[in-house]
Scaffold this active site. Structure first.
Site, PDB file in Angstrom:
ATOM      1  N   THR A 180       0.831  -1.200   0.000  1.00 27.40           N
ATOM      2  CA  THR A 180       0.000   0.000   0.000  1.00 27.40           C
ATOM      3  C   THR A 180       0.866   1.250   0.000  1.00 27.40           C
ATOM      4  O   THR A 180       0.500   2.281  -0.557  1.00 27.40           O
ATOM      5  CB  THR A 180      -0.939   0.009   1.219  1.00 27.40           C
ATOM      6  N   TYR A 189       5.065 -12.488   5.154  1.00 27.12           N
ATOM      7  CA  TYR A 189       4.034 -11.847   4.325  1.00 27.12           C
ATOM      8  C   TYR A 189       3.578 -12.834   3.264  1.00 27.12           C
ATOM      9  O   TYR A 189       4.230 -13.002   2.230  1.00 27.12           O
ATOM     10  CB  TYR A 189       4.603 -10.573   3.704  1.00 27.12           C
ATOM     11  N   LYS A 216       1.159 -12.317   7.968  1.00 30.53           N
ATOM     12  CA  LYS A 216       0.051 -11.581   7.369  1.00 30.53           C
ATOM     13  C   LYS A 216      -0.493 -12.438   6.233  1.00 30.53           C
ATOM     14  O   LYS A 216       0.224 -12.762   5.287  1.00 30.53           O
ATOM     15  CB  LYS A 216       0.507 -10.228   6.825  1.00 30.53           C
TER      16      LYS A 216
END
Length: 304
Positions: free
Chosen positions: A49, A137, A165
């Site tokens: 992001t 991740y 995550k």
């Protein structure tokens, strides 16, 4: 209950930029404060992001430094290491550690696309050198590879990672992993659209993009789910469907930037190759944000 290193809502947020594409440090500090004041339990700068791969190492390090300074110890800062291979990941991780990060969110080496043993070798090489807690991740959409639950559990057993995550719509993968990890493992949702479902399967929080705008709202969603009010939690999640649809409909993360501008926090445009939103995309996002402003879910921010 075991105290977790990272839990709750830990937004992945966009990097504020000036009109010339350079880092806007003042607005970065403002966005950091906005998220903490509104309920964030941690922060993830220079993730996807944050357009990490659009910046050189010096700029990424500075983003982490400014984030850490603005957070001022109020919440942990977990910097994203999105490099495709070992050399870059080591350089980034060391720079972020020196910049004051509390942890690292590390993606597996997606260019090499290793097998399961290769992923283990990679993190065995990284972790001792980086000397910070690592959150794995898992993002098969971006890496074009699937790390099995058994491999992720092995990474924890070897002390190489402290959490994960899960940016995946594969709930079966998540459900398989949850019983394989310890109660100290920071199992985090990375899927805004399936947050409640992942909490019900064992997520202890989430690294969510929309939580950059609404960390407190998502924190309430998590509490509702954890307290067994699943119907209420799903209804709260569904209220954000128009926003989530608008945020992820076109080239990411330009719509996230535009959403911040629509609540009075302009943070610039995305860097190439990401394009501006289409007219239809802009209208869709504006309608979603306007509805959330009207019912008080979002609030306009005073000019900085």
């Amino acid at each position: 209950m075991t105290e977790l290193m990272f839990r709750g809502l830990i937004p992945a947020f966009p990097t504020p930029l000036k009109d010339d594409g350079t880092l806007d440090e003042a607005n970065l500090a403002r966005v950091v404060d906005y998220q903490i004041v509104n309920g964030a339990s941690g922060l993830v700068p220079v993730g996807g992001t944050g357009e990490a791969n659009s910046f050189g190492l010096a700029t990424r390090r500075r983003i982490v430094e400014v984030t850490v300074a603005a957070a001022a110890g109020r919440v942990p800062v977990v910097a994203g290491v999105l490099d495709p291979g070992l050399g870059g990941a080591l350089e980034s991780g060391r720079a972020y550690r020196e910049a004051g990060a509390d942890g690292l969110m590390v993606i597996p080496p997606y260019y090499a696309r290793p097998d399961q043993e290769g992923t283990l070798r990679y993190f065995r090489a990284l972790a001792p050198e980086l000397k910070l807690p690592i959150v794995f991740y898992d993002n098969p959409y971006r890496t074009n590879m699937v790390t099995t639950p058994a491999t992720i559990a092995q990474l924890e057993r070897e002390g190489l990672i402290v959490g994960m995550k899960a940016s995946s719509t594969d709930l079966y993968h998540f459900a398989q992993l949850a019983p394989l990890v310890s109660d100290r493992f920071c199992l985090l949702s990375g899927q805004d659209t399936l947050f409640v479902e992942q909490v019900m399967l064992g997520a202890k929080g989430g690294v969510l993009t929309s939580a950059a705008l609404l960390p407190g709202y998502w924190d309430n969603v998590q509490k509702q789910a954890e307290q067994g009010r699943v119907k209420e939690a799903l209804a709260l999640q569904a209220r954000l469907h128009p926003l989530m649809d608008a945020l992820f409909a076109e080239q990411f993360p330009e719509a996230v930037r535009r959403a911040f501008a629509l609540i009075g926090l302009p943070i610039g445009r995305s860097l190439p190759p990401v394009a501006a939103l289409s007219e239809a995309g802009e209208a869709r996002l504006a309608a979603a944000v306007k509805a959330l402003l009207a019912d008080g879910t979002l609030k306009m921010q005073a000019a900085g």
